[in-house]
Design a protein around this motif. Structure first.
Motif, PDB file in Angstrom:
ATOM      1  N   PRO A  38       0.800  -1.243   0.000  1.00 21.64           N
ATOM      2  CA  PRO A  38       0.000   0.000   0.000  1.00 21.64           C
ATOM      3  C   PRO A  38       0.830   1.289   0.000  1.00 21.64           C
ATOM      4  O   PRO A  38       0.587   2.184  -0.817  1.00 21.64           O
ATOM      5  CB  PRO A  38      -0.840  -0.126   1.276  1.00 21.64           C
ATOM      6  CG  PRO A  38      -1.002  -1.598   1.472  1.00 21.64           C
ATOM      7  CD  PRO A  38       0.286  -2.221   1.000  1.00 21.64           C
ATOM      8  N   ARG A  63       3.158  -4.676   5.249  1.00 19.47           N
ATOM      9  CA  ARG A  63       4.152  -5.080   6.264  1.00 19.47           C
ATOM     10  C   ARG A  63       4.345  -6.600   6.310  1.00 19.47           C
ATOM     11  O   ARG A  63       4.379  -7.251   5.288  1.00 19.47           O
ATOM     12  CB  ARG A  63       3.748  -4.517   7.624  1.00 19.47           C
ATOM     13  CG  ARG A  63       3.783  -2.987   7.628  1.00 19.47           C
ATOM     14  CD  ARG A  63       3.525  -2.426   9.006  1.00 19.47           C
ATOM     15  NE  ARG A  63       3.512  -0.982   9.000  1.00 19.47           N
ATOM     16  CZ  ARG A  63       4.542  -0.203   9.371  1.00 19.47           C
ATOM     17  NH1 ARG A  63       5.647  -0.762   9.812  1.00 19.47           N
ATOM     18  NH2 ARG A  63       4.444   1.102   9.316  1.00 19.47           N
ATOM     19  N   GLU A  64       4.483  -7.154   7.530  1.00 18.30           N
ATOM     20  CA  GLU A  64       4.843  -8.584   7.675  1.00 18.30           C
ATOM     21  C   GLU A  64       3.779  -9.521   7.128  1.00 18.30           C
ATOM     22  O   GLU A  64       4.065 -10.687   6.855  1.00 18.30           O
ATOM     23  CB  GLU A  64       5.124  -8.911   9.143  1.00 18.30           C
ATOM     24  CG  GLU A  64       6.345  -8.209   9.719  1.00 18.30           C
ATOM     25  CD  GLU A  64       7.634  -8.531   8.981  1.00 18.30           C
ATOM     26  OE1 GLU A  64       8.038  -9.701   8.959  1.00 18.30           O
ATOM     27  OE2 GLU A  64       8.226  -7.592   8.415  1.00 18.30           O
ATOM     28  N   GLY A  96      11.177  -3.311   2.965  1.00 12.90           N
ATOM     29  CA  GLY A  96      11.877  -4.581   3.096  1.00 12.90           C
ATOM     30  C   GLY A  96      10.956  -5.787   3.007  1.00 12.90           C
ATOM     31  O   GLY A  96      11.374  -6.854   2.544  1.00 12.90           O
ATOM     32  N   THR A 120      11.578   1.452  -1.293  1.00 10.37           N
ATOM     33  CA  THR A 120      10.955   2.772  -1.105  1.00 10.37           C
ATOM     34  C   THR A 120      10.966   3.214   0.353  1.00 10.37           C
ATOM     35  O   THR A 120      10.402   4.240   0.686  1.00 10.37           O
ATOM     36  CB  THR A 120       9.503   2.764  -1.619  1.00 10.37           C
ATOM     37  OG1 THR A 120       8.758   1.791  -0.859  1.00 10.37           O
ATOM     38  CG2 THR A 120       9.438   2.422  -3.100  1.00 10.37           C
ATOM     39  N   ALA A 128      17.610  -3.985   3.605  1.00  7.98           N
ATOM     40  CA  ALA A 128      16.892  -5.181   3.140  1.00  7.98           C
ATOM     41  C   ALA A 128      17.142  -5.522   1.667  1.00  7.98           C
ATOM     42  O   ALA A 128      17.259  -6.694   1.314  1.00  7.98           O
ATOM     43  CB  ALA A 128      15.393  -5.023   3.399  1.00  7.98           C
ATOM     44  N   THR A 134      16.824 -13.183   1.257  1.00 10.96           N
ATOM     45  CA  THR A 134      15.369 -13.023   1.199  1.00 10.96           C
ATOM     46  C   THR A 134      14.783 -13.799   2.364  1.00 10.96           C
ATOM     47  O   THR A 134      15.413 -14.746   2.852  1.00 10.96           O
ATOM     48  CB  THR A 134      14.790 -13.587  -0.111  1.00 10.96           C
ATOM     49  OG1 THR A 134      14.891 -15.009  -0.087  1.00 10.96           O
ATOM     50  CG2 THR A 134      15.552 -13.042  -1.322  1.00 10.96           C
ATOM     51  N   LYS A 141      10.439 -15.557  12.491  1.00 10.01           N
ATOM     52  CA  LYS A 141      10.723 -14.570  11.452  1.00 10.01           C
ATOM     53  C   LYS A 141      11.862 -15.035  10.531  1.00 10.01           C
ATOM     54  O   LYS A 141      12.882 -15.522  11.014  1.00 10.01           O
ATOM     55  CB  LYS A 141      11.113 -13.254  12.140  1.00 10.01           C
ATOM     56  CG  LYS A 141      10.745 -12.025  11.317  1.00 10.01           C
ATOM     57  CD  LYS A 141      10.850 -10.758  12.156  1.00 10.01           C
ATOM     58  CE  LYS A 141      11.440  -9.616  11.363  1.00 10.01           C
ATOM     59  NZ  LYS A 141      10.743  -9.264  10.136  1.00 10.01           N
ATOM     60  N   LYS A 210      27.576  -1.923   3.306  1.00 12.17           N
ATOM     61  CA  LYS A 210      26.965  -3.262   3.313  1.00 12.17           C
ATOM     62  C   LYS A 210      27.447  -4.067   2.107  1.00 12.17           C
ATOM     63  O   LYS A 210      27.753  -5.257   2.226  1.00 12.17           O
ATOM     64  CB  LYS A 210      25.438  -3.194   3.351  1.00 12.17           C
ATOM     65  CG  LYS A 210      24.850  -4.598   3.447  1.00 12.17           C
ATOM     66  CD  LYS A 210      23.436  -4.697   3.941  1.00 12.17           C
ATOM     67  CE  LYS A 210      23.052  -6.184   4.056  1.00 12.17           C
ATOM     68  NZ  LYS A 210      21.630  -6.414   4.294  1.00 12.17           N
TER      69      LYS A 210
HETATM   70  N1  LIG Z   1      16.729  -9.444   3.492  1.00 11.66           N
HETATM   71  C1  LIG Z   1      17.433  -8.719   4.326  1.00 11.66           C
HETATM   72  O1  LIG Z   1      18.667  -8.749   4.324  1.00 11.66           O
HETATM   73  C2  LIG Z   1      16.727  -7.821   5.286  1.00 11.66           C
HETATM   74  C3  LIG Z   1      17.452  -6.912   6.062  1.00 11.66           C
HETATM   75  C4  LIG Z   1      16.764  -6.070   6.911  1.00 11.66           C
HETATM   76  C5  LIG Z   1      15.389  -6.144   6.991  1.00 11.66           C
HETATM   77  N2  LIG Z   1      14.703  -7.031   6.231  1.00 11.66           N
HETATM   78  C6  LIG Z   1      13.227  -7.125   6.310  1.00 11.66           C
HETATM   79  O2  LIG Z   1      12.678  -5.866   5.946  1.00 11.66           O
HETATM   80  C7  LIG Z   1      11.408  -5.719   6.594  1.00 11.66           C
HETATM   81  C8  LIG Z   1      11.338  -4.339   7.180  1.00 11.66           C
HETATM   82  O3  LIG Z   1      11.468  -3.378   6.153  1.00 11.66           O
HETATM   83  P1  LIG Z   1      10.653  -2.012   6.168  1.00 11.66           P
HETATM   84  O4  LIG Z   1      10.873  -1.325   7.446  1.00 11.66           O
HETATM   85  O5  LIG Z   1      10.957  -1.318   4.905  1.00 11.66           O
HETATM   86  O6  LIG Z   1       9.162  -2.555   6.282  1.00 11.66           O
HETATM   87  P2  LIG Z   1       7.891  -2.675   5.345  1.00 11.66           P
HETATM   88  O7  LIG Z   1       8.196  -3.199   3.987  1.00 11.66           O
HETATM   89  O8  LIG Z   1       6.925  -3.434   6.171  1.00 11.66           O
HETATM   90  O9  LIG Z   1       7.418  -1.153   5.158  1.00 11.66           O
HETATM   91  C9  LIG Z   1       7.031  -0.407   6.297  1.00 11.66           C
HETATM   92  C10 LIG Z   1       5.820   0.482   5.944  1.00 11.66           C
HETATM   93  O10 LIG Z   1       6.226   1.526   5.037  1.00 11.66           O
HETATM   94  C11 LIG Z   1       5.244   1.682   4.027  1.00 11.66           C
HETATM   95  N3  LIG Z   1       5.911   2.335   2.899  1.00 11.66           N
HETATM   96  C12 LIG Z   1       6.737   1.782   1.991  1.00 11.66           C
HETATM   97  N4  LIG Z   1       7.224   2.718   1.160  1.00 11.66           N
HETATM   98  C13 LIG Z   1       6.689   3.899   1.551  1.00 11.66           C
HETATM   99  C14 LIG Z   1       6.812   5.233   1.088  1.00 11.66           C
HETATM  100  N5  LIG Z   1       7.624   5.540   0.072  1.00 11.66           N
HETATM  101  N6  LIG Z   1       6.114   6.197   1.729  1.00 11.66           N
HETATM  102  C15 LIG Z   1       5.333   5.888   2.790  1.00 11.66           C
HETATM  103  N7  LIG Z   1       5.180   4.655   3.270  1.00 11.66           N
HETATM  104  C16 LIG Z   1       5.864   3.668   2.653  1.00 11.66           C
HETATM  105  C17 LIG Z   1       4.740   0.290   3.822  1.00 11.66           C
HETATM  106  O11 LIG Z   1       3.470   0.271   3.171  1.00 11.66           O
HETATM  107  C18 LIG Z   1       4.689  -0.236   5.257  1.00 11.66           C
HETATM  108  O12 LIG Z   1       3.479   0.134   5.875  1.00 11.66           O
HETATM  109  C19 LIG Z   1      11.313  -6.826   7.615  1.00 11.66           C
HETATM  110  O13 LIG Z   1      10.436  -7.816   7.152  1.00 11.66           O
HETATM  111  C20 LIG Z   1      12.732  -7.379   7.699  1.00 11.66           C
HETATM  112  O14 LIG Z   1      12.769  -8.751   8.029  1.00 11.66           O
HETATM  113  C21 LIG Z   1      15.344  -7.860   5.394  1.00 11.66           C
END
Ligand SMILES: NC(=O)c1ccc[n+]([C@@H]2O[C@H](COP(=O)([O-])OP(=O)(O)OC[C@H]3O[C@@H](n4cnc5c(N)ncnc54)[C@H](O)[C@@H]3O)[C@@H](O)[C@H]2O)c1
Length: 338
Positions: A38, A63-64, A96, A120, A128, A134, A141, A210
């Motif tokens: 979203p 999200r999750e 992420g 984004t 991430a 992935t 988790k 990274k």
């Molecule tokens: N694969 C990896 O190496 C790695 C590393 C770190 C984290 N992760 C994963 O990443 C996830 C967390 O990432 P996150 O914090 O980006 O969470 P997320 O993807 O859940 O996004 C957080 C919120 O931001 C919103 N959003 C996204 N883009 C936006 C924008 N441009 N403007 C406003 N809102 C926006 C989303 O809709 C969501 O509600 C976790 O699941 C974690 O496990 C993976």
């Protein structure tokens, strides 16, 4: 444009106002499936228009909730209907959660197709989407996943500049972390700006840190562990309190800073003030010491001698150490655990 290479098959582009030219040049690609969420839907819609190949947008839950096998199953159904072929591309546009699902789907669809990631959120951009991991949640988790490098990661700093405060701050925690373990310039930028660091400085630099660590150690045998600075205690705090991940990590970094001070003379109070100036939490008042201890022990970072933790001898000089129960206790109490 900043261009950072990871291995010889993945390039990360950091720019402002990304539109056309998102997909790497290739003549045999016919279709692209764009996975989004979203908060990133408007960005995905904008990119889809300039994709240049037949495309399908798949809306994931937020999200999750996106990172489940049920959701992944529904995505496979859509890809089957769309007839996404082995020369086609899965694009992930979002935070992420989306880049994790898109990467996993790309790794497994037809035993592996190209993925392109457009993070984004700031956490997505500096963490991430970088490094080829992935993850899908099954009970715990990220218990299911694959290593799968995207061919390209595209970060639009204009999108990140418009992020709501809390989402931006979570990314600041990870960017500060990469500065502390690998690039003093990032830390200096946070100090210079009084906590509101310029994305043009910190995002490409954090990605470069990274990328360098991942390049050195693709399968996490050693060096990659330094990326866990702040995460041993942070992860326990996250589970015990429900604090968002980035906020819990910032508390964890402050705690690790204290152990670093006792061992190596690292300046803990300087770090604590900097974290506070950014607007990140430095304590998790009232959390239980015993609960945190149990969670840390369960987290598999324990060796025979004690808990393994990343400490700092100085900014940019991390070391993986085994800390004693007494040190862990002092660190937990310093962040307000009782
Ligand atoms: N694969 C990896 O190496 C790695 C590393 C770190 C984290 N992760 C994963 O990443 C996830 C967390 O990432 P996150 O914090 O980006 O969470 P997320 O993807 O859940 O996004 C957080 C919120 O931001 C919103 N959003 C996204 N883009 C936006 C924008 N441009 N403007 C406003 N809102 C926006 C989303 O809709 C969501 O509600 C976790 O699941 C974690 O496990 C993976």
């Amino acid at each position: 444009v900043d261009r950072i290479l990871i291995g010889d098959s993945c390039e990360v582009l950091v720019d402002r106002g990304v539109s056309g030219g998102l997909l790497p040049e290739r003549t045999d690609r016919e279709k692209a499936a764009i996975l989004t969420q979203p908060g990133a839907r408007a960005v995905a819609t904008g990119l889809a228009a300039s994709m240049g190949v037949e495309h399908l947008i798949v809306d994931l839950p937020d999200r999750e909730e996106a990172k489940t096998l049920d959701t992944v199953g529904l995505v496979y159904d859509r890809l089957a209907e769309f007839n996404l072929g082995r020369h086609d591309t899965v694009v992930g546009v979002g935070g992420g959660a989306v880049t994790d699902v898109a990467g996993f789907v790309a790794a497994t669809w037809l035993r592996g197709v190209e993925s392109v990631l457009v993070p984004t959120t700031m956490l997505g951009a500096v963490d991430a989407a970088i490094g080829g991991k992935t993850g899908i949640n099954v009970g715990g988790k990220n218990l299911v996943g694959a290593f799968w490098h995207p061919s390209r990661v595209v970060v639009d700093l204009d999108v990140l500049d418009r992020l709501p405060g809390a989402i931006r701050l979570e990314g600041d925690a990870e960017a500060l972390k990469t500065g502390l373990i690998g690039d003093p310039e990032i830390v200096t930028e946070y100090e210079r700006s009084g906590g509101r660091a310029s994305l043009d400085v910190i995002v490409p630099r954090s990605i470069a840190v990274k990328a360098a660590v991942v390049d050195e150690d693709f399968r996490e045998s050693g060096r990659r562990a330094i990326l866990n600075f702040g995460h041993t205690i942070g992860h326990a705090v996250e589970i015990a309190t429900g604090l968002p991940h980035g906020f819990a990590v910032s508390v964890g970094m402050v705690a690790a800073g204290l152990v670093s001070e006792r061992r190596y003379g690292f300046d803990h109070s300087w770090l604590s003030h900097l974290v506070f100036a950014i607007g990140l939490p430095v304590a998790a008042a009232g959390v239980s010491v015993d609960t945190c201890r149990e969670l840390i022990a369960r987290d598999k970072k324990r060796s025979a001698e004690g808990i393994r933790m990343v400490l700092l001898r100085a900014v940019g000089d991390p070391v993986l150490d085994t800390v004693t129960d007494e040190e862990l206790d002092v660190a937990l109490r310093s962040i307000g655990a009782e």
